[in-house]
Design an enzyme around this catalytic site. Structure first.
Site, PDB file in Angstrom:
ATOM      1  N   ARG A   1       2.873   0.989  -7.397  1.00  0.00           N
ATOM      2  CA  ARG A   1       2.008  -1.112  -6.791  1.00  0.00           C
ATOM      3  C   ARG A   1       1.422  -1.311  -8.237  1.00  0.00           C
ATOM      4  NH1 ARG A   1      -2.060  -2.227  -1.947  1.00  0.00           N
ATOM      5  NH2 ARG A   1      -1.767  -4.321  -2.310  1.00  0.00           N
TER       6      ARG A   1
ATOM      7  N   ARG B   1      -7.465  -1.629 -20.412  1.00  0.00           N
ATOM      8  CA  ARG B   1      -7.388  -2.579 -19.438  1.00  0.00           C
ATOM      9  C   ARG B   1      -7.014  -2.759 -18.073  1.00  0.00           C
ATOM     10  NH1 ARG B   1      -6.835  -7.348 -23.980  1.00  0.00           N
ATOM     11  NH2 ARG B   1      -8.615  -6.646 -24.899  1.00  0.00           N
ATOM     12  N   HIS B   2      -5.764  -1.899 -17.776  1.00  0.00           N
ATOM     13  CA  HIS B   2      -5.434  -1.314 -16.046  1.00  0.00           C
ATOM     14  C   HIS B   2      -5.983  -0.678 -15.580  1.00  0.00           C
ATOM     15  CE1 HIS B   2      -2.141  -4.693 -17.511  1.00  0.00           C
ATOM     16  NE2 HIS B   2      -1.991  -4.146 -18.109  1.00  0.00           N
TER      17      HIS B   2
ATOM     18  N   ARG C   1     -13.661   7.967 -39.301  1.00  0.00           N
ATOM     19  CA  ARG C   1     -12.792   6.603 -38.731  1.00  0.00           C
ATOM     20  C   ARG C   1     -13.197   5.854 -38.921  1.00  0.00           C
ATOM     21  NH1 ARG C   1     -13.908   9.382 -32.083  1.00  0.00           N
ATOM     22  NH2 ARG C   1     -16.294   8.871 -32.416  1.00  0.00           N
TER      23      ARG C   1
ATOM     24  N   ARG D   1     -11.275  12.292 -33.276  1.00  0.00           N
ATOM     25  CA  ARG D   1     -12.936  13.115 -33.407  1.00  0.00           C
ATOM     26  C   ARG D   1     -12.570  14.298 -33.769  1.00  0.00           C
ATOM     27  NH1 ARG D   1     -17.944  14.337 -28.902  1.00  0.00           N
ATOM     28  NH2 ARG D   1     -19.335  15.508 -30.650  1.00  0.00           N
TER      29      ARG D   1
ATOM     30  N   SER E   1       0.636  -1.292   0.799  1.00  0.00           N
ATOM     31  CA  SER E   1      -0.035  -0.175  -0.434  1.00  0.00           C
ATOM     32  C   SER E   1       0.541   1.617  -0.087  1.00  0.00           C
ATOM     33  CB  SER E   1      -1.346  -0.638   1.512  1.00  0.00           C
ATOM     34  OG  SER E   1       0.298   0.118   1.830  1.00  0.00           O
TER      35      SER E   1
ATOM     36  N   SER F   1      -7.660  12.635 -29.666  1.00  0.00           N
ATOM     37  CA  SER F   1      -8.731  11.834 -30.203  1.00  0.00           C
ATOM     38  C   SER F   1      -8.618  12.202 -31.367  1.00  0.00           C
ATOM     39  CB  SER F   1      -9.884  12.868 -29.962  1.00  0.00           C
ATOM     40  OG  SER F   1     -11.423  12.942 -30.173  1.00  0.00           O
TER      41      SER F   1
ATOM     42  N   ARG G   1       2.313  -7.842 -18.166  1.00  0.00           N
ATOM     43  CA  ARG G   1       2.734  -6.961 -19.386  1.00  0.00           C
ATOM     44  C   ARG G   1       5.082  -7.351 -20.375  1.00  0.00           C
ATOM     45  NH1 ARG G   1      -2.109  -7.540 -22.338  1.00  0.00           N
ATOM     46  NH2 ARG G   1      -3.393  -6.830 -20.926  1.00  0.00           N
TER      47      ARG G   1
END
Length: 244
Positions: A170, A84-85, A152, A96, A60, A94, A179
């Site tokens: 951590r 995903r982490h 796009r 866009r 911690s 972006s 990874r």
């Protein structure tokens, strides 16, 4: 359009990350005032204490040290993986608000290994998708936010993106364990090793045992293990030496 390769740079981090972690941990076990602890921590080499915290699985305090990276030359396919982490912050260019009218792209090594003809075919496909993108931009109203957001949809996962990524120590240790492993996809593995090299320069004690599980014992992948623990250890030592 240009072929590009992934690059990770550490651009910001918590000042004195090792002292910050040591201070947070010492506070848990000491009745001293915080100012006194700060003075004591500043006078010591905290490497042994951080090693002890690692052996105790007391992670911690590691959350108080944060590291921010600039990632460039990476694909939208990598973006789908790295986000995903969950315990991380991302700011991504972006598609866009920024036109991809001259997008750069990433070529997978497996395609490069097939030879020049395969690479030429791949590059022609990138050029075709760029043409489709530009066509839809014009049909939808030109180079602007409204047309970009729908044009796009014909862009490939190979399209380059750039991002700013922040993780605490951590979460980085967890990230590296997954990874840097040979079973990780090649692009995110390449970026992970670069990130590990960067943090080893500024917090060597914190990340001295970072990397896939085979560096610390038996491979956690079991039957799916790559069986190349010795090679992985050699890679880690090379990265560590380069960081020094």
């Amino acid at each position: 359009m240009l072929k590009v390769e992934g690059k990770a740079r550490l651009i910001r981090y918590t000042a004195d990350p090792e002292q910050t972690i040591a201070l947070a941990a010492k506070l848990c076990y000491s009745g001293d005032e915080i100012d006194d602890l700060i003075e004591k921590i500043g006078e010591k080499d905290n490497a042994k204490f951080i090693s002890l915290l690692t052996k105790m699985n007391h992670y911690s305090p590691f959350e108080h040290a944060s590291f921010t990276f600039a990632l460039e030359g990476v694909s939208r396919a990598l973006l789908a993986q790295i986000t995903r982490h969950r315990i991380a912050s991302f700011s991504v260019r972006s598609q866009r608000y920024v036109s991809e009218g001259e997008f750069n792209y990433i070529v997978p090594p497996a395609i490069e290994a097939l030879g020049k003809d395969a690479v030429n075919k791949y590059e022609a496909q990138m050029a075709q998708m760029l043409e489709w993108y530009r066509e839809w931009q014009q049909v939808l109203g030109g180079n602007n936010e409204k047309s970009n957001e729908d044009a796009r949809f014909v862009l490939p996962n190979a399209c380059e993106t750039k991002m700013i990524l922040s993780m605490n120590a951590r979460e980085l240790l967890h990230f590296f364990s997954l990874r840097c492993c040979n079973r990780a996809q090649w692009e995110i593995r390449n970026i992970a090793w670069q990130m590990l090299e960067e943090v080893l320069r500024v917090a060597p004690s914190v990340f001295s045992n970072a990397g896939p599980g085979c560096l610390r014992g038996v491979c956690p992948e079991g039957k799916k293990s790559c069986g190349k623990a010795a090679e992985v250890k050699a890679v880690f030592e090379a990265v560590k030496n380069k960081a020094n």
